[in-house]
Design a protein around this motif. Structure first.
Motif, mmCIF file in Angstrom:
data_model
loop_
_atom_site.group_PDB
_atom_site.id
_atom_site.type_symbol
_atom_site.label_atom_id
_atom_site.label_comp_id
_atom_site.label_asym_id
_atom_site.label_seq_id
_atom_site.Cartn_x
_atom_site.Cartn_y
_atom_site.Cartn_z
ATOM 1 N N TYR A 628 0.837 -1.199 0.000
ATOM 2 C CA TYR A 628 0.000 0.000 0.000
ATOM 3 C C TYR A 628 0.875 1.254 0.000
ATOM 4 C CZ TYR A 628 -3.297 3.543 1.655
ATOM 5 O OH TYR A 628 -4.040 4.682 1.795
ATOM 6 N N GLU A 629 1.943 1.269 0.823
ATOM 7 C CA GLU A 629 2.829 2.427 0.875
ATOM 8 C C GLU A 629 3.521 2.648 -0.470
ATOM 9 O OE1 GLU A 629 3.897 4.963 3.375
ATOM 10 O OE2 GLU A 629 1.796 4.401 3.481
ATOM 11 N N LYS A 630 4.005 1.569 -1.082
ATOM 12 C CA LYS A 630 4.639 1.714 -2.398
ATOM 13 C C LYS A 630 3.647 2.309 -3.406
ATOM 14 C CE LYS A 630 7.754 -2.253 -1.864
ATOM 15 N NZ LYS A 630 8.074 -3.613 -2.347
ATOM 16 N N TRP A 631 2.429 1.834 -3.332
ATOM 17 C CA TRP A 631 1.381 2.292 -4.252
ATOM 18 C C TRP A 631 1.096 3.776 -4.055
ATOM 19 C CZ3 TRP A 631 -0.806 0.022 -8.351
ATOM 20 C CH2 TRP A 631 -2.068 0.405 -8.793
ATOM 21 N N MET A 632 0.949 4.192 -2.794
ATOM 22 C CA MET A 632 0.605 5.582 -2.505
ATOM 23 C C MET A 632 1.756 6.543 -2.787
ATOM 24 S SD MET A 632 -2.512 5.359 -1.767
ATOM 25 C CE MET A 632 -2.805 7.058 -1.327
ATOM 26 N N LEU A 633 2.982 6.033 -2.738
ATOM 27 C CA LEU A 633 4.138 6.876 -3.019
ATOM 28 C C LEU A 633 4.519 6.853 -4.494
ATOM 29 C CD1 LEU A 633 6.320 6.041 0.095
ATOM 30 C CD2 LEU A 633 5.112 8.168 -0.357
ATOM 31 N N GLY A 634 3.778 6.099 -5.288
ATOM 32 C CA GLY A 634 4.024 6.046 -6.723
ATOM 33 C C GLY A 634 3.212 7.100 -7.449
ATOM 34 N N PRO A 635 3.566 7.367 -8.728
ATOM 35 C CA PRO A 635 2.834 8.383 -9.501
ATOM 36 C C PRO A 635 1.444 7.905 -9.862
ATOM 37 C CG PRO A 635 4.398 7.240 -10.901
ATOM 38 C CD PRO A 635 4.638 6.743 -9.509
ATOM 39 N N VAL A 636 0.528 8.830 -9.981
ATOM 40 C CA VAL A 636 -0.852 8.492 -10.325
ATOM 41 C C VAL A 636 -0.965 8.050 -11.776
ATOM 42 C CG1 VAL A 636 -1.451 10.843 -10.968
ATOM 43 C CG2 VAL A 636 -3.242 9.298 -10.200
ATOM 44 N N ALA A 637 0.006 8.441 -12.595
ATOM 45 C CA ALA A 637 0.021 8.035 -14.000
ATOM 46 C C ALA A 637 1.462 8.035 -14.477
ATOM 47 C CB ALA A 637 -0.821 8.985 -14.849
ATOM 48 N N LYS A 638 1.740 7.246 -15.511
ATOM 49 C CA LYS A 638 3.092 7.155 -16.038
ATOM 50 C C LYS A 638 3.331 8.239 -17.073
ATOM 51 C CE LYS A 638 3.555 2.205 -15.139
ATOM 52 N NZ LYS A 638 3.800 0.859 -15.716
ATOM 53 N N VAL A 639 3.211 9.488 -16.613
ATOM 54 C CA VAL A 639 3.495 10.644 -17.462
ATOM 55 C C VAL A 639 4.363 11.605 -16.672
ATOM 56 C CG1 VAL A 639 1.354 10.442 -18.765
ATOM 57 C CG2 VAL A 639 1.394 11.851 -16.717
ATOM 58 N N GLU A 640 5.155 12.384 -17.381
ATOM 59 C CA GLU A 640 6.059 13.317 -16.716
ATOM 60 C C GLU A 640 5.275 14.343 -15.898
ATOM 61 O OE1 GLU A 640 9.686 16.442 -17.782
ATOM 62 O OE2 GLU A 640 8.732 15.239 -19.358
ATOM 63 N N GLY A 641 5.727 14.539 -14.675
ATOM 64 C CA GLY A 641 5.096 15.528 -13.809
ATOM 65 C C GLY A 641 3.899 15.025 -13.040
ATOM 66 N N ALA A 642 3.550 13.748 -13.216
ATOM 67 C CA ALA A 642 2.395 13.211 -12.494
ATOM 68 C C ALA A 642 2.696 13.168 -11.001
ATOM 69 C CB ALA A 642 2.056 11.813 -13.007
ATOM 70 N N PRO A 643 1.781 13.652 -10.156
ATOM 71 C CA PRO A 643 2.036 13.646 -8.705
ATOM 72 C C PRO A 643 1.860 12.262 -8.120
ATOM 73 C CG PRO A 643 -0.163 14.465 -9.161
ATOM 74 C CD PRO A 643 0.486 14.246 -10.502
ATOM 75 N N MET A 644 2.358 12.086 -6.896
ATOM 76 C CA MET A 644 2.126 10.847 -6.172
ATOM 77 C C MET A 644 0.649 10.747 -5.825
ATOM 78 S SD MET A 644 5.244 10.462 -3.473
ATOM 79 C CE MET A 644 4.618 11.835 -2.523
ATOM 80 N N LEU A 645 0.173 9.522 -5.671
ATOM 81 C CA LEU A 645 -1.220 9.326 -5.273
ATOM 82 C C LEU A 645 -1.508 10.037 -3.959
ATOM 83 C CD1 LEU A 645 -1.873 5.598 -6.198
ATOM 84 C CD2 LEU A 645 -3.189 7.554 -6.986
ATOM 85 N N ARG A 646 -0.596 9.903 -3.005
ATOM 86 C CA ARG A 646 -0.826 10.534 -1.704
ATOM 87 C C ARG A 646 -0.894 12.043 -1.832
ATOM 88 N NH1 ARG A 646 2.469 7.682 2.214
ATOM 89 N NH2 ARG A 646 0.560 6.549 2.708
#
Length: 678
Positions: A628-646
């Protein structure tokens, strides 16, 4: 080979990227006389050598070369640049990228300089937006000689509480204190950070991040570009209060406002900021050709070889010491490398104790310290099962407004402790007024549920692109589209909830056709979850709700007052409302991903008591938290500048606050993220 603590992410690829940036920027040579083009000839051997020195702790920086240039041609005013040599610029550029990953999302939106995707134009747009919202007074201020005046002692104190590793802290301290070669002798660097270093911009922003937070607590609206800032206010009194607060904070850190560049004015009187003239409703951006650069007034020659050899010999470390991690079974789901903070601290190991040490929180398990983190870097604490927290640690959490929630060892939420302070009564009053407006609540509910359904359709379509589409999944999407149309014209909240439930049932029927785990799906059931799939979904929603609750408390909203879910004792209605658009893209995708990767088996679950449903066993629960932590600290989309989910969830709360203040229209999260305006 041991890697110095905090430098694990420095690898050859990162150094290569940093070298490319240094090469593109060109720039002057340093004290060793090596130009960018001379360095380039030896890159294949120099970069691995630099990496080896960083890994074994033997790296050290060379002195800075002093160069003075005119600020403007003929102005008689000069700027001093302190130039690192090329090898040090490469390492500093790489470290600056690491620090950007660590700190970027912890910087407030009010900071505009030296940040990717932000800048002067965005700052100007924000000023106009606040002006139009009724902020007619401006504190226009500038920090006097900011870069040259930063206290090294204050910077070290802030670095020690920043959460970055000891290795990174050591490098920054050494670079900041690098002596200056003026062409004749070495001079100590007693204050300030080097203008000319790739590291200085992010360190400058980091030093003022607490300043941004301090001013954000008032009624004014801060816009800061490096050391030049304004505070927009609705009354002169608020602007004067911001001036007083800014002076107090800066003087505490050994800094001062520039008396000739600090004033309080109204938009009617007009003011100039970032080269733009604001007056009443007018914004005048003067056209000007590319400004000629000022000439070099003086530049230190390179250091004589004999002096350079003596310096290197004095700083060569013959026996570098490696930092070893202390043994002990982890009791928490640790943050990923590159995360800006440790927003959520999970303590799951039975018998663990959460204690306080100074202004830090430490987790002990079996007489070992398994985690030591500054309290101000934590946003919420989740305790599972037989875990203790001392009174002192609880008090520290309350002092830092960190909510502490308690869960059974299987993950069921039991309750929480928070400071309960109302810092923004006016905002809560606006929230209550909105809740009383039935038409407003209905409109918000329609948009939230419509977004949830649209996001669910998008999730199914993405799975269908990778798998074989079936009649059932096609039919499920068809029904969901019908519900999406109906919800937009729903007559009341009950109808909205009905369309939401119908669409959700179809979504899960379609989604579970792509489930490849050892589990049987019998439909979505909760309270309690009767089977593993429902158990995983419910636990994921519990964690997501805690994320939202923490952000809601930081925003000082009432979590019990929403617009879709009705008021009910102990129900976090607002968190549930704002969670709706995130359920399918965040939790449901994560659960299906873990199940399809065969991360959980039937024996990972246990039935607590008859009729109480199934829950993850302790080891499996820890595994879920890590993913869950890895997921939330990952980007919301695989595009440049995409923010983390959290980060995106926090921004959703901030956007809701703007809606309550009549500063923006409500636009719930739309999946997939395509660079939408925050």
């Amino acid at each position: 080979m041991e890697i110095s603590q905090g430098l694990q992410d420095l690898d050859e690829r990162l150094l290569e990227q940093a070298w490319a940036r240094v090469r593109d920027n060109e720039g002057s040579f340093g004290v060793d006389g090596v130009s960018v083009w001379q360095f380039e000839k030896q890159v294949p051997s120099l970069l691995p050598e630099l990496l080896g020195q960083l890994q074994d702790g033997s790296y050290f920086g060379l002195p800075l070369r002093k160069v003075q240039i005119e600020k403007k041609p003929g102005s008689g005013q000069y700027r001093t640049l302190l130039i690192p040599c090329v090898r040090d610029r490469v390492v500093q550029t790489a470290v600056a990228r690491l620090l950007n990953r660590e700190w970027e999302d912890s910087f407030l939106e009010s900071s505009y300089a030296y940040r990717h995707g932000r800048g002067v134009n965005l700052a100007i747009q924000e000023i106009i937006r606040y002006r139009d919202a009724g902020y007619g007074w401006v504190l226009d201020a500038d920090i006097s000689a900011y870069f040259d005046s930063i206290s090294h002692t204050a910077l070290e104190r802030k670095l020690s509480g920043s959460g970055i590793g000891a290795g990174l802290q050591r490098l920054i301290r050494e670079w900041v204190k690098s002596p200056v070669w003026n062409g004749h002798e070495l001079q100590p660097m007693k204050r300030g950070i080097a203008q000319g270093s790739p590291l200085s911009p992010i360190v400058a922003n980091f030093f003022l991040s607490e300043f941004d937070l301090d001013l954000a607590e008032g009624q004014g609206r801060l816009v800061r570009y490096a050391d030049d800032f304004i505070v927009l206010a609705k009354t002169r009194e608020v602007a004067e209060g911001a001036l007083k607060k800014a002076k107090e904070w800066l003087e505490k850190e050994g800094l001062h406002l520039h008396p000739g560049k600090t004033s309080i004015v109204s938009f009617e009187e007009g003011f100039r900021y970032l080269g733009v003239q604001f007056r009443a409703r007018e914004v005048m951006i003067p056209w000007r050709p590319t400004a000629p650069t000022g000439r070099i007034v003086s530049a230190a020659r390179k250091m004589p070889q004999a002096e350079l050899r003596r310096y290197r010999k004095a700083h060569t470390k013959s026996e570098p010491k490696a930092v070893k991690a202390r043994a002990g079974r982890p009791a928490v789901a640790r943050r990923e490398k590159g995360a800006e903070t440790m927003p959520v601290l999970y303590v799951t190991q039975p018998g663990s104790v959460l204690r306080k040490s100074g202004e830090r929180l430490i987790v002990e398990s079996e007489d070992h310290v398994v985690l030591d983190v500054p309290a101000r870097q934590v946003e919420s604490v989740l305790l599972f099962g037989n875990v203790q927290i001392t009174t002192q640690a609880l008090s520290e959490a309350l002092d830092h407004s960190i909510p502490v929630s308690f869960h059974t060892r299987h993950g069921r939420f039991r309750g929480k402790v928070s400071d309960g302070l109302n810092r923004n009564v006016l905002l809560r009053m606006a929230q209550y007024r909105r809740h009383e407006d039935a038409a407003w609540s209905l409109g918000m509910a329609r948009r939230s549920v419509a977004s949830k359904i649209a996001n669910g359709i998008e999730v199914l379509e993405r799975y269908e692109e990778r798998e074989t589409e079936t009649d059932l999944t096609r039919a499920a999407r068809g029904v969901m589209r019908e519900q999406h149309q109906l919800v937009e014209s729903a007559a009341d909240l009950e109808a909205v909830m009905g369309h939401e439930g119908a669409a959700a049932a179809q979504f899960f029927e379609g989604l579970m056709r792509f489930q490849k785990g050892p589990f049987e799906w019998k439909g979505r059931k909760k309270h309690p979850a009767p089977d593993p799939l429902n158990g995983l979904l419910s636990f994921g929603y519990t964690l997501l709700m805690q994320e939202l609750l923490a952000a809601i408390e930081v925003a000082d909203l009432d979590s019990g007052i929403g617009f879709l879910h009705q008021i009910e004792s102990n129900r976090p209605s607002l968190a549930l409302d704002l969670m709706e658009p995130f359920r399918h893209p965040v939790v449901d995708r994560l659960v299906l991903s873990m199940v399809n990767r065969q991360m959980f088996r039937v024996d990972d679950f246990a039935e607590v008591e008859e009729g109480e449903g199934v829950h993850l066993k302790p080891d499996s629960l820890r595994r879920f938290l890590e993913e869950y932590e890895k997921w939330m600290l990952g980007p919301v989309a695989k595009v440049e500048g995409a923010p983390m989910l959290r980060s995106l969830i926090r921004k959703e709360i901030a956007a809701y606050v703007e809606v309550l203040r009549d500063e923006a229209e409500w636009r719930p999260f739309a999946f997939p993220w395509k660079g939408q305006k925050d």
